[in-house]
Design a protein around this motif. Structure first.
Motif, PDB file in Angstrom:
ATOM      1  N   ILE A 105       0.680  -1.602  -0.061  1.00  0.00           N
ATOM      2  CA  ILE A 105      -0.083  -0.026  -0.067  1.00  0.00           C
ATOM      3  C   ILE A 105       0.469   1.183  -0.263  1.00  0.00           C
ATOM      4  N   PRO A 106       0.996   1.885  -0.717  1.00  0.00           N
ATOM      5  CA  PRO A 106       1.657   3.555  -0.883  1.00  0.00           C
ATOM      6  C   PRO A 106       1.128   3.999   0.314  1.00  0.00           C
ATOM      7  N   HIS A 107       2.534   4.776   0.841  1.00  0.00           N
ATOM      8  CA  HIS A 107       2.486   5.479   2.100  1.00  0.00           C
ATOM      9  C   HIS A 107       1.219   6.454   2.296  1.00  0.00           C
ATOM     10  N   GLU A 108       1.167   7.608   1.831  1.00  0.00           N
ATOM     11  CA  GLU A 108      -0.429   8.214   1.492  1.00  0.00           C
ATOM     12  C   GLU A 108      -1.215   7.410   1.757  1.00  0.00           C
ATOM     13  N   PHE A 109      -1.832   5.845   1.365  1.00  0.00           N
ATOM     14  CA  PHE A 109      -3.059   5.478   1.883  1.00  0.00           C
ATOM     15  C   PHE A 109      -3.040   4.835   2.912  1.00  0.00           C
ATOM     16  N   ARG A 110      -1.637   4.166   3.604  1.00  0.00           N
ATOM     17  CA  ARG A 110      -1.406   3.109   4.899  1.00  0.00           C
ATOM     18  C   ARG A 110      -2.150   3.117   5.356  1.00  0.00           C
ATOM     19  N   SER A 111      -2.390   4.487   6.057  1.00  0.00           N
ATOM     20  CA  SER A 111      -3.055   4.683   7.472  1.00  0.00           C
ATOM     21  C   SER A 111      -4.402   4.665   7.205  1.00  0.00           C
ATOM     22  N   LEU A 113      -6.182   2.529   4.222  1.00  0.00           N
ATOM     23  CA  LEU A 113      -6.478   1.165   3.942  1.00  0.00           C
ATOM     24  C   LEU A 113      -5.404  -0.271   5.077  1.00  0.00           C
ATOM     25  N   ILE A 114      -4.873  -0.155   5.661  1.00  0.00           N
ATOM     26  CA  ILE A 114      -4.232  -0.774   5.798  1.00  0.00           C
ATOM     27  C   ILE A 114      -5.160  -2.119   7.107  1.00  0.00           C
ATOM     28  N   ASP A 115      -6.394  -1.036   7.621  1.00  0.00           N
ATOM     29  CA  ASP A 115      -7.569  -2.140   8.395  1.00  0.00           C
ATOM     30  C   ASP A 115      -7.560  -2.797   7.325  1.00  0.00           C
ATOM     31  N   LEU A 116      -8.147  -3.041   6.392  1.00  0.00           N
ATOM     32  CA  LEU A 116      -8.985  -3.704   5.536  1.00  0.00           C
ATOM     33  C   LEU A 116      -8.352  -5.048   5.669  1.00  0.00           C
ATOM     34  N   LEU A 117      -7.009  -5.398   5.313  1.00  0.00           N
ATOM     35  CA  LEU A 117      -6.632  -5.991   5.498  1.00  0.00           C
ATOM     36  C   LEU A 117      -6.593  -6.716   6.303  1.00  0.00           C
ATOM     37  N   ALA A 118      -6.981  -6.556   7.602  1.00  0.00           N
ATOM     38  CA  ALA A 118      -6.873  -7.142   8.914  1.00  0.00           C
ATOM     39  C   ALA A 118      -7.613  -8.644   9.076  1.00  0.00           C
ATOM     40  N   MET A 119      -6.386  -9.732   9.448  1.00  0.00           N
ATOM     41  CA  MET A 119      -6.926 -11.224   9.173  1.00  0.00           C
ATOM     42  C   MET A 119      -8.353 -11.064  10.353  1.00  0.00           C
ATOM     43  N   ALA A 120      -8.342 -10.695  11.487  1.00  0.00           N
ATOM     44  CA  ALA A 120      -9.398 -10.920  11.916  1.00  0.00           C
ATOM     45  C   ALA A 120     -10.371  -9.593  11.546  1.00  0.00           C
ATOM     46  N   PRO A 121     -11.842 -10.843  11.061  1.00  0.00           N
ATOM     47  CA  PRO A 121     -13.497  -9.825  10.122  1.00  0.00           C
ATOM     48  C   PRO A 121     -13.564  -8.829  11.197  1.00  0.00           C
ATOM     49  N   ASP A 122     -13.301  -8.814  12.815  1.00  0.00           N
ATOM     50  CA  ASP A 122     -14.052  -8.246  13.251  1.00  0.00           C
ATOM     51  C   ASP A 122     -12.785  -6.760  13.799  1.00  0.00           C
ATOM     52  N   LYS A 123     -12.176  -6.891  13.232  1.00  0.00           N
ATOM     53  CA  LYS A 123     -11.037  -5.973  13.457  1.00  0.00           C
ATOM     54  C   LYS A 123     -11.211  -4.802  11.658  1.00  0.00           C
ATOM     55  N   ARG A 124     -11.368  -5.409  10.788  1.00  0.00           N
ATOM     56  CA  ARG A 124     -12.141  -4.299   9.305  1.00  0.00           C
ATOM     57  C   ARG A 124     -13.389  -3.184   9.898  1.00  0.00           C
ATOM     58  N   PRO A 125     -12.932  -2.309   9.309  1.00  0.00           N
ATOM     59  CA  PRO A 125     -13.498  -1.063   9.186  1.00  0.00           C
ATOM     60  C   PRO A 125     -15.432  -1.474   8.549  1.00  0.00           C
ATOM     61  N   THR A 126     -16.303  -0.620   8.931  1.00  0.00           N
ATOM     62  CA  THR A 126     -17.620  -0.833   8.436  1.00  0.00           C
ATOM     63  C   THR A 126     -17.803  -1.109   6.803  1.00  0.00           C
ATOM     64  N   ALA A 127     -18.568  -1.074   6.162  1.00  0.00           N
ATOM     65  CA  ALA A 127     -18.875  -0.956   4.820  1.00  0.00           C
ATOM     66  C   ALA A 127     -19.336   1.065   5.411  1.00  0.00           C
ATOM     67  N   LYS A 128     -19.545   1.686   6.088  1.00  0.00           N
ATOM     68  CA  LYS A 128     -20.072   2.564   6.701  1.00  0.00           C
ATOM     69  C   LYS A 128     -19.223   3.611   6.352  1.00  0.00           C
ATOM     70  N   GLU A 129     -18.439   3.517   7.514  1.00  0.00           N
ATOM     71  CA  GLU A 129     -16.984   3.462   7.916  1.00  0.00           C
ATOM     72  C   GLU A 129     -15.853   3.776   6.385  1.00  0.00           C
ATOM     73  N   MET A 130     -15.452   2.242   5.515  1.00  0.00           N
ATOM     74  CA  MET A 130     -15.323   2.898   4.494  1.00  0.00           C
ATOM     75  C   MET A 130     -15.808   4.350   3.416  1.00  0.00           C
ATOM     76  N   SER A 131     -17.076   4.237   3.240  1.00  0.00           N
ATOM     77  CA  SER A 131     -18.121   5.065   2.774  1.00  0.00           C
ATOM     78  C   SER A 131     -17.389   6.501   3.153  1.00  0.00           C
ATOM     79  N   ARG A 132     -17.186   7.094   4.482  1.00  0.00           N
ATOM     80  CA  ARG A 132     -16.926   7.561   5.318  1.00  0.00           C
ATOM     81  C   ARG A 132     -15.449   8.155   4.663  1.00  0.00           C
TER      82      ARG A 132
END
Length: 138
Positions: A105-111, A113-132
């Motif tokens: 992930i390019p540095h400027e987007f890492r913070s 987008l990084i949690d989208l690839l969390a191994m545990a589903p409950d650690k990933r953002p919701t669709a609403k959070e992603m939209s925001r």
């Protein structure tokens, strides 16, 4: 009466099914099928870790897949192009492999987008959070 007609060849008679089955076996799994024999369904290169295990899918599974797409878009490369479907599935079970993807992930987007690839589903953002987040980036 057979369900499929027989075709005469020089050797012996074969059904269309037999010829199709042999043709499918010669195609690499990642290109030949979206369903693997144990019931896992989807394109392996865009599956979440829980999907590769055959677990119940949720919004979080889609968020992980979206993360993989974003990483490919931002890095300009296909993340798993040289891997077979089975290699991809077994790699997605390993946290170290998934962490290696986040490094692309390019540095400027890492913070963002990084949690989208969390191994545990409950650690990933919701669709609403992603939209925001997407609205903030635009």
């Amino acid at each position: 009466m057979p369900l499929l007609p027989r075709v005469k060849t020089k050797r012996k008679s074969h059904s269309y099914f037999f010829r199709i089955r042999n043709k499918v076996r010669s195609v690499p799994l990642i290109e030949s099928s979206r369903t693997i024999s144990n019931g896992i369904s989807g394109t392996p290169a865009y599956m979440s870790p829980e999907q590769t295990r055959g677990a119940r899918l949720s919004e979080a599974s889609d968020i992980f897949s979206l993360g993989l797409i974003f990483v490919e878009m931002l890095s300009g490369e296909s993340l798993m192009r040289d891997m077979t479907a089975l290699e991809i599935i077994s790699a997605l079970w390993r946290a170290d492999f998934v962490e290696s993807l986040t490094e692309k992930i390019p540095h400027e987007f890492r913070s963002d987008l990084i949690d989208l690839l969390a191994m545990a589903p409950d650690k990933r953002p919701t669709a609403k959070e992603m939209s925001r987040r997407m609205m903030e980036l635009s």
